[in-house]
Design a protein around this motif. Structure first.
Motif, PDB file in Angstrom:
ATOM      1  N   ALA A 176       0.839  -1.206   0.000  1.00  0.00           N
ATOM      2  CA  ALA A 176       0.000   0.000   0.000  1.00  0.00           C
ATOM      3  C   ALA A 176       0.874   1.256   0.000  1.00  0.00           C
ATOM      4  N   PHE A 177       1.975   1.240   0.743  1.00  0.00           N
ATOM      5  CA  PHE A 177       2.891   2.382   0.734  1.00  0.00           C
ATOM      6  C   PHE A 177       3.450   2.590  -0.678  1.00  0.00           C
ATOM      7  N   ILE A 178       3.793   1.514  -1.361  1.00  0.00           N
ATOM      8  CA  ILE A 178       4.309   1.643  -2.735  1.00  0.00           C
ATOM      9  C   ILE A 178       3.246   2.266  -3.634  1.00  0.00           C
ATOM     10  N   ARG A 179       1.999   1.817  -3.533  1.00  0.00           N
ATOM     11  CA  ARG A 179       0.926   2.410  -4.349  1.00  0.00           C
ATOM     12  C   ARG A 179       0.771   3.900  -4.037  1.00  0.00           C
ATOM     13  N   GLN A 180       0.874   4.268  -2.760  1.00  0.00           N
ATOM     14  CA  GLN A 180       0.766   5.680  -2.388  1.00  0.00           C
ATOM     15  C   GLN A 180       1.921   6.498  -2.959  1.00  0.00           C
ATOM     16  N   LEU A 220       5.612  13.816  -5.163  1.00  0.00           N
ATOM     17  CA  LEU A 220       6.951  13.240  -5.070  1.00  0.00           C
ATOM     18  C   LEU A 220       7.606  13.501  -6.424  1.00  0.00           C
ATOM     19  N   ASP A 221       8.648  14.319  -6.431  1.00  0.00           N
ATOM     20  CA  ASP A 221       9.275  14.779  -7.671  1.00  0.00           C
ATOM     21  C   ASP A 221      10.652  14.140  -7.828  1.00  0.00           C
ATOM     22  N   PRO A 222      10.877  13.459  -8.950  1.00  0.00           N
ATOM     23  CA  PRO A 222      12.174  12.821  -9.141  1.00  0.00           C
ATOM     24  C   PRO A 222      13.337  13.808  -9.255  1.00  0.00           C
ATOM     25  N   HIS A 223      13.030  15.082  -9.484  1.00  0.00           N
ATOM     26  CA  HIS A 223      14.087  16.081  -9.672  1.00  0.00           C
ATOM     27  C   HIS A 223      14.375  16.905  -8.424  1.00  0.00           C
ATOM     28  N   LYS A 224      13.529  16.776  -7.397  1.00  0.00           N
ATOM     29  CA  LYS A 224      13.707  17.575  -6.183  1.00  0.00           C
ATOM     30  C   LYS A 224      13.596  16.695  -4.948  1.00  0.00           C
ATOM     31  N   ALA A 225      14.458  16.964  -3.997  1.00  0.00           N
ATOM     32  CA  ALA A 225      14.386  16.260  -2.716  1.00  0.00           C
ATOM     33  C   ALA A 225      13.209  16.810  -1.914  1.00  0.00           C
ATOM     34  N   HIS A 226      12.358  15.916  -1.479  1.00  0.00           N
ATOM     35  CA  HIS A 226      11.208  16.281  -0.647  1.00  0.00           C
ATOM     36  C   HIS A 226      10.725  14.995   0.010  1.00  0.00           C
ATOM     37  N   THR A 227      10.590  15.020   1.325  1.00  0.00           N
ATOM     38  CA  THR A 227      10.182  13.816   2.044  1.00  0.00           C
ATOM     39  C   THR A 227       8.668  13.731   2.125  1.00  0.00           C
ATOM     40  N   LEU A 228       8.150  12.602   1.698  1.00  0.00           N
ATOM     41  CA  LEU A 228       6.730  12.279   1.763  1.00  0.00           C
ATOM     42  C   LEU A 228       6.545  11.353   2.959  1.00  0.00           C
ATOM     43  N   ARG A 229       5.523  11.597   3.747  1.00  0.00           N
ATOM     44  CA  ARG A 229       5.295  10.786   4.953  1.00  0.00           C
ATOM     45  C   ARG A 229       3.862  10.269   4.946  1.00  0.00           C
ATOM     46  N   ARG A 230       3.713   8.950   5.158  1.00  0.00           N
ATOM     47  CA  ARG A 230       2.403   8.307   5.228  1.00  0.00           C
ATOM     48  C   ARG A 230       2.384   7.385   6.439  1.00  0.00           C
ATOM     49  N   GLU A 231       1.183   7.142   6.973  1.00  0.00           N
ATOM     50  CA  GLU A 231       1.043   6.254   8.134  1.00  0.00           C
ATOM     51  C   GLU A 231      -0.049   5.229   7.851  1.00  0.00           C
ATOM     52  N   LYS A 232       0.202   3.968   8.240  1.00  0.00           N
ATOM     53  CA  LYS A 232      -0.768   2.884   8.065  1.00  0.00           C
ATOM     54  C   LYS A 232      -0.405   1.752   9.009  1.00  0.00           C
ATOM     55  N   VAL A 278      13.828   5.941  -5.379  1.00  0.00           N
ATOM     56  CA  VAL A 278      13.064   6.470  -4.255  1.00  0.00           C
ATOM     57  C   VAL A 278      13.582   5.741  -3.015  1.00  0.00           C
ATOM     58  N   TYR A 279      14.037   6.508  -2.056  1.00  0.00           N
ATOM     59  CA  TYR A 279      14.580   5.964  -0.825  1.00  0.00           C
ATOM     60  C   TYR A 279      13.468   5.932   0.216  1.00  0.00           C
ATOM     61  N   VAL A 280      13.337   4.801   0.909  1.00  0.00           N
ATOM     62  CA  VAL A 280      12.209   4.574   1.794  1.00  0.00           C
ATOM     63  C   VAL A 280      12.696   4.083   3.154  1.00  0.00           C
TER      64      VAL A 280
END
Length: 110
Positions: free
Chosen positions: A57-61, A71-83, A99-101
């Motif tokens: 589910a995290f991968i789909r998100q 989530l931009d492949p050209h810019k560093a930005h941390t995406l945060r999800r909870e499940k 994509v580093y996870v």
């Protein structure tokens, strides 16, 4: 279960236990490679089951976030999800191909 993998994969955290991975990005699709992932610290069997259930589910998100531009492949930005009591943080680090996870247990309320 305790596993130490070298080199460490994923986003670097001082949080344990933690699951780290480097996913290969192909357009808006992400590919998981087992040799680019590792468990750090000790997960309970319940936490490992939650990780098994939640990771797809995290991968789909993350793929949806790539499609929307969140989530931009050209810019560093941390995406945060909870499940399922786990937190997933993902970042491209501007790499254009990865994509580093990191996934770790959410803090328990006091």
């Amino acid at each position: 279960m305790t596993t130490l993998t070298s080199p460490p994969w994923g986003l670097r955290h001082n949080i344990t236990p933690c699951f780290g991975a480097r996913l290969v990005q192909e357009g808006n699709r992400l590919h998981y490679l087992g040799d680019r992932a590792g468990l750090y610290g000790t997960f309970s069997s319940m936490q490992l089951r939650a990780l098994d259930r939640s990771f797809p589910a995290f991968i789909r998100q993350m793929e949806a976030a790539l499609r929307s531009g969140e989530l931009d492949p050209h810019k560093a930005h941390t995406l945060r999800r909870e499940k399922d009591g786990l937190i997933c943080e993902a970042d491209t680090r501007g790499s254009c191909s990865y994509v580093y996870v990191s996934v770790y247990p959410a803090p328990q309320p006091a």
